[in-house]
Write a protein that holds these residues in place. Structure first.
Motif, PDB file in Angstrom:
ATOM      1  N   PRO A  54      25.373   7.903  39.055  1.00  0.00           N
ATOM      2  CA  PRO A  54      25.283   6.478  39.418  1.00  0.00           C
ATOM      3  C   PRO A  54      23.847   5.955  39.410  1.00  0.00           C
ATOM      4  CG  PRO A  54      26.703   7.650  40.944  1.00  0.00           C
ATOM      5  CD  PRO A  54      26.011   8.689  40.115  1.00  0.00           C
ATOM      6  N   MET A  55      22.904   6.823  39.759  1.00  0.00           N
ATOM      7  CA  MET A  55      21.498   6.423  39.750  1.00  0.00           C
ATOM      8  C   MET A  55      21.048   6.084  38.331  1.00  0.00           C
ATOM      9  SD  MET A  55      18.229   8.617  41.094  1.00  0.00           S
ATOM     10  CE  MET A  55      19.085   9.116  42.579  1.00  0.00           C
ATOM     11  N   LYS A  56      21.410   6.950  37.393  1.00  0.00           N
ATOM     12  CA  LYS A  56      21.096   6.705  35.986  1.00  0.00           C
ATOM     13  C   LYS A  56      21.748   5.412  35.510  1.00  0.00           C
ATOM     14  CE  LYS A  56      22.133   8.565  31.388  1.00  0.00           C
ATOM     15  NZ  LYS A  56      22.910   9.598  30.671  1.00  0.00           N
ATOM     16  N   ARG A  57      22.993   5.234  35.902  1.00  0.00           N
ATOM     17  CA  ARG A  57      23.726   4.021  35.521  1.00  0.00           C
ATOM     18  C   ARG A  57      23.031   2.769  36.045  1.00  0.00           C
ATOM     19  NH1 ARG A  57      29.948   2.925  37.516  1.00  0.00           N
ATOM     20  NH2 ARG A  57      29.999   0.671  37.169  1.00  0.00           N
ATOM     21  N   GLY A  58      22.603   2.812  37.318  1.00  0.00           N
ATOM     22  CA  GLY A  58      21.896   1.674  37.900  1.00  0.00           C
ATOM     23  C   GLY A  58      20.613   1.361  37.163  1.00  0.00           C
ATOM     24  N   ALA A  59      19.886   2.412  36.776  1.00  0.00           N
ATOM     25  CA  ALA A  59      18.626   2.233  36.046  1.00  0.00           C
ATOM     26  C   ALA A  59      18.883   1.637  34.663  1.00  0.00           C
ATOM     27  CB  ALA A  59      17.893   3.558  35.929  1.00  0.00           C
ATOM     28  N   GLU A  60      19.849   2.183  33.951  1.00  0.00           N
ATOM     29  CA  GLU A  60      20.130   1.724  32.587  1.00  0.00           C
ATOM     30  C   GLU A  60      20.616   0.279  32.569  1.00  0.00           C
ATOM     31  OE1 GLU A  60      21.320   5.830  30.229  1.00  0.00           O
ATOM     32  OE2 GLU A  60      22.871   4.791  31.387  1.00  0.00           O
ATOM     33  N   GLU A  61      21.524  -0.040  33.480  1.00  0.00           N
ATOM     34  CA  GLU A  61      22.072  -1.406  33.499  1.00  0.00           C
ATOM     35  C   GLU A  61      21.012  -2.424  33.899  1.00  0.00           C
ATOM     36  OE1 GLU A  61      26.704  -0.175  34.479  1.00  0.00           O
ATOM     37  OE2 GLU A  61      25.442  -1.022  36.064  1.00  0.00           O
ATOM     38  N   THR A  62      20.134  -2.058  34.834  1.00  0.00           N
ATOM     39  CA  THR A  62      19.078  -2.981  35.265  1.00  0.00           C
ATOM     40  C   THR A  62      18.041  -3.160  34.162  1.00  0.00           C
ATOM     41  OG1 THR A  62      19.411  -2.220  37.541  1.00  0.00           O
ATOM     42  CG2 THR A  62      17.397  -3.458  37.086  1.00  0.00           C
ATOM     43  N   ALA A  63      17.699  -2.090  33.474  1.00  0.00           N
ATOM     44  CA  ALA A  63      16.748  -2.190  32.364  1.00  0.00           C
ATOM     45  C   ALA A  63      17.285  -3.121  31.280  1.00  0.00           C
ATOM     46  CB  ALA A  63      16.479  -0.800  31.781  1.00  0.00           C
ATOM     47  N   GLU A  64      18.562  -3.011  30.990  1.00  0.00           N
ATOM     48  CA  GLU A  64      19.169  -3.875  29.975  1.00  0.00           C
ATOM     49  C   GLU A  64      19.119  -5.340  30.401  1.00  0.00           C
ATOM     50  OE1 GLU A  64      23.399  -4.440  27.533  1.00  0.00           O
ATOM     51  OE2 GLU A  64      23.184  -2.835  29.000  1.00  0.00           O
ATOM     52  N   LYS A  65      19.422  -5.588  31.680  1.00  0.00           N
ATOM     53  CA  LYS A  65      19.390  -6.962  32.197  1.00  0.00           C
ATOM     54  C   LYS A  65      17.990  -7.565  32.105  1.00  0.00           C
ATOM     55  CE  LYS A  65      23.013  -6.410  35.703  1.00  0.00           C
ATOM     56  NZ  LYS A  65      23.254  -6.387  37.168  1.00  0.00           N
ATOM     57  N   LEU A  66      16.981  -6.731  32.363  1.00  0.00           N
ATOM     58  CA  LEU A  66      15.602  -7.219  32.393  1.00  0.00           C
ATOM     59  C   LEU A  66      14.923  -7.183  31.028  1.00  0.00           C
ATOM     60  CD1 LEU A  66      14.441  -5.600  35.767  1.00  0.00           C
ATOM     61  CD2 LEU A  66      15.062  -7.991  35.351  1.00  0.00           C
ATOM     62  N   ILE A 285      29.502  13.560  55.922  1.00  0.00           N
ATOM     63  CA  ILE A 285      28.376  13.531  54.986  1.00  0.00           C
ATOM     64  C   ILE A 285      27.415  12.399  55.349  1.00  0.00           C
ATOM     65  CG2 ILE A 285      29.770  14.447  53.079  1.00  0.00           C
ATOM     66  CD1 ILE A 285      29.822  11.555  51.941  1.00  0.00           C
ATOM     67  N   VAL A 286      26.184  12.566  54.945  1.00  0.00           N
ATOM     68  CA  VAL A 286      25.218  11.477  54.946  1.00  0.00           C
ATOM     69  C   VAL A 286      25.063  11.055  53.493  1.00  0.00           C
ATOM     70  CG1 VAL A 286      22.755  10.939  55.111  1.00  0.00           C
ATOM     71  CG2 VAL A 286      23.921  11.970  57.043  1.00  0.00           C
ATOM     72  N   ASP A 287      25.252   9.769  53.216  1.00  0.00           N
ATOM     73  CA  ASP A 287      25.226   9.302  51.830  1.00  0.00           C
ATOM     74  C   ASP A 287      24.080   8.345  51.567  1.00  0.00           C
ATOM     75  OD1 ASP A 287      26.477   9.097  49.156  1.00  0.00           O
ATOM     76  OD2 ASP A 287      26.754   6.999  49.723  1.00  0.00           O
ATOM     77  N   GLN A 288      23.403   8.570  50.438  1.00  0.00           N
ATOM     78  CA  GLN A 288      22.390   7.644  49.956  1.00  0.00           C
ATOM     79  C   GLN A 288      23.044   6.698  48.952  1.00  0.00           C
ATOM     80  OE1 GLN A 288      18.539   9.989  49.075  1.00  0.00           O
ATOM     81  NE2 GLN A 288      20.188  11.440  48.701  1.00  0.00           N
ATOM     82  N   ASP A 289      22.486   5.525  48.807  1.00  0.00           N
ATOM     83  CA  ASP A 289      23.002   4.581  47.810  1.00  0.00           C
ATOM     84  C   ASP A 289      22.312   4.882  46.485  1.00  0.00           C
ATOM     85  OD1 ASP A 289      23.904   2.478  46.301  1.00  0.00           O
ATOM     86  OD2 ASP A 289      23.603   0.967  47.854  1.00  0.00           O
ATOM     87  N   ALA A 290      22.854   5.864  45.766  1.00  0.00           N
ATOM     88  CA  ALA A 290      22.205   6.343  44.545  1.00  0.00           C
ATOM     89  C   ALA A 290      22.103   5.259  43.483  1.00  0.00           C
ATOM     90  CB  ALA A 290      22.975   7.546  43.993  1.00  0.00           C
ATOM     91  N   TYR A 291      23.150   4.479  43.307  1.00  0.00           N
ATOM     92  CA  TYR A 291      23.136   3.413  42.305  1.00  0.00           C
ATOM     93  C   TYR A 291      21.996   2.438  42.600  1.00  0.00           C
ATOM     94  CZ  TYR A 291      24.722  -0.501  39.402  1.00  0.00           C
ATOM     95  OH  TYR A 291      24.788  -1.521  38.477  1.00  0.00           O
ATOM     96  N   ASN A 292      21.836   2.084  43.862  1.00  0.00           N
ATOM     97  CA  ASN A 292      20.787   1.137  44.247  1.00  0.00           C
ATOM     98  C   ASN A 292      19.396   1.718  44.046  1.00  0.00           C
ATOM     99  OD1 ASN A 292      19.827  -1.365  45.293  1.00  0.00           O
ATOM    100  ND2 ASN A 292      19.570  -0.435  47.309  1.00  0.00           N
ATOM    101  N   ILE A 293      19.253   3.041  44.181  1.00  0.00           N
ATOM    102  CA  ILE A 293      17.960   3.670  43.891  1.00  0.00           C
ATOM    103  C   ILE A 293      17.581   3.398  42.436  1.00  0.00           C
ATOM    104  CG2 ILE A 293      16.739   5.862  43.610  1.00  0.00           C
ATOM    105  CD1 ILE A 293      18.271   6.918  46.025  1.00  0.00           C
ATOM    106  N   GLY A 294      18.537   3.610  41.519  1.00  0.00           N
ATOM    107  CA  GLY A 294      18.284   3.345  40.098  1.00  0.00           C
ATOM    108  C   GLY A 294      17.920   1.899  39.845  1.00  0.00           C
ATOM    109  N   VAL A 295      18.636   0.987  40.512  1.00  0.00           N
ATOM    110  CA  VAL A 295      18.369  -0.448  40.359  1.00  0.00           C
ATOM    111  C   VAL A 295      16.966  -0.796  40.842  1.00  0.00           C
ATOM    112  CG1 VAL A 295      19.014  -2.752  41.190  1.00  0.00           C
ATOM    113  CG2 VAL A 295      20.799  -1.129  40.527  1.00  0.00           C
ATOM    114  N   GLN A 296      16.632  -0.334  42.044  1.00  0.00           N
ATOM    115  CA  GLN A 296      15.344  -0.689  42.643  1.00  0.00           C
ATOM    116  C   GLN A 296      14.164  -0.072  41.892  1.00  0.00           C
ATOM    117  OE1 GLN A 296      14.913  -3.006  44.897  1.00  0.00           O
ATOM    118  NE2 GLN A 296      17.133  -3.292  44.931  1.00  0.00           N
ATOM    119  N   VAL A 297      14.363   1.112  41.327  1.00  0.00           N
ATOM    120  CA  VAL A 297      13.302   1.742  40.533  1.00  0.00           C
ATOM    121  C   VAL A 297      12.914   0.832  39.372  1.00  0.00           C
ATOM    122  CG1 VAL A 297      12.857   3.577  38.859  1.00  0.00           C
ATOM    123  CG2 VAL A 297      13.730   4.153  41.113  1.00  0.00           C
ATOM    124  N   ILE A 298      13.893   0.360  38.632  1.00  0.00           N
ATOM    125  CA  ILE A 298      13.608  -0.462  37.448  1.00  0.00           C
ATOM    126  C   ILE A 298      13.125  -1.847  37.838  1.00  0.00           C
ATOM    127  CG2 ILE A 298      14.554  -1.427  35.331  1.00  0.00           C
ATOM    128  CD1 ILE A 298      14.259   1.653  35.383  1.00  0.00           C
TER     129      ILE A 298
END
Length: 343
Positions: A54-66, A285-298
């Motif tokens: 999901p992190m990779k997905r967030g990064a790829e989709e945000t990069a495409e948008k930008l 479990i303790v969960d991180q928002d992996a998708y959002n990490i990818g988004v915020q990185v880009i």
């Protein structure tokens, strides 16, 4: 005649050299700016599994948008010389004049100089998931405070154990790599959070040597089976992230007939957990928002590329989820990713 041929040969060679140099320069420019778009490098530790995918997905989709090209570089979990290979990805990004680099450093010291080299080349570098020891050596960090996240998990485990009347016993921790910065901080946090809530009874527990499996479930299964056999009072296991430890721990608990008897606390949501809920193989479990990490990185790389100032640390919160809520939580995460993709 011979002199004329020599002059002609030298002229041809010079022309060839000029042509080759021009092509080389153009190739470099084409890599840095392809189809009129700047290029970003995204270098996760791996890019598969319920956390990294999901992190990779967030990064790829945000990069495409930008409007960026994004180059994703990684290697398999058990890759030989994995550190050196990922450092090579940083050097490749520098050579290709990338507009920005995002990397999850596998080890703090080895990745320090290559990241500084990128910054010296005027390429912003954002670390994610794991950070360098000295914040000044990178542009920013996006991700969880792993010590606090570990502490949250440790506290929740202690609360559950106290509620169940468990005030003594042996505890095990399973991770991918004991030297990985995230694992070091999570383990530190788990023990601190556990001690804070357990109070004086914390002295009644023994922590076994941490198991590492390099993300190979068969390895963690075998080692934890050994610990369960040797320590009949083993009451709780923490798995600190990735599919290898998650699966290995659940299989070991099941194979030793300890389902529902040994508590298991994990890191990050994965559909894999759903296979262990009914059998008592996962407690929470303790969960991180992996998708959002990818988004915020880009998003933050984009800001730095445009010359905007960003915070040195962009924190991503975590959430504790009990086993009974994991299925519904996973469905909500998928809905949220779908919504953000459409937006």
């Amino acid at each position: 005649m011979k002199k004329s041929k020599l002059i002609l040969a030298l002229a041809v060679a010079a022309a060839a050299l000029t042509f080759t140099t021009a092509c080389s320069n153009n190739a470099s420019k084409d890599t840095a700016t392809k189809n009129g778009k700047k290029t970003l490098y995204f270098i996760p530790i791996v890019d598969t599994g319920a956390y990294w995918s999901p992190m990779k997905r967030g990064a790829e989709e945000t990069a495409e948008k930008l409007g960026y090209n994004i180059v994703v570089k990684t290697s398999p979990p058990a890759e030989a010389q994995k550190n050196e290979k990922h450092i090579g990805f940083i050097k490749e990004a520098i050579a290709n004049k990338a507009a920005g680099i995002a990397i999850s450093p596998i080890e703090q010291n080895m990745f320090k100089n290559p990241i500084i080299e990128a910054k010296d080349a005027k390429i912003p570098v954002i670390t994610f998931d794991a950070d360098l020891k000295d914040p000044k050596n990178r542009t920013a960090y996006v991700g969880t405070d792993n010590t606090l996240a570990g502490a949250d998990l440790g506290k929740q485990a202690a609360k559950k154990m106290k509620a169940d009347g468990i005030t003594k016993g042996t505890i095990s921790i399973v991770c991918v790599d004991r030297a990985q910065p995230t694992m070091i901080l999570r383990e530190k946090g788990v023990k601190a959070g556990f001690k804070e809530v357990m109070g004086d009874d914390a002295n009644n527990f023994k922590w076994l040597e941490t198991i590492q499996d390099k993300d190979q479930a068969a390895v963690s299964k075998e080692q934890l089976e050994g610990q369960l056999t040797a320590n009949k009072d083993l009451v709780t296991v923490f798995s600190l992230g990735s599919e290898g430890p998650d699966v290995g721990v659940m299989e070991a608990i099941k194979s030793q007939g300890k389902a529902g008897k040994v508590l298991h606390f994990g890191f990050d949501y994965t559909p894999t957990w759903e296979k262990g809920i009914d059998n008592g193989l996962i407690t929470g479990i303790v969960d991180q928002d992996a998708y959002n990490i990818g988004v915020q990185v880009i998003k933050n790389l984009d800001k730095t590329v445009k010359g905007e100032k960003i915070d040195s640390t962009i924190p991503i919160d975590v959430k504790y989820v009990e086993a009974k809520d994991i299925v519904s939580y996973g469905k909500e995460k998928e809905k949220q990713m779908t919504k953000e993709t459409k937006d």
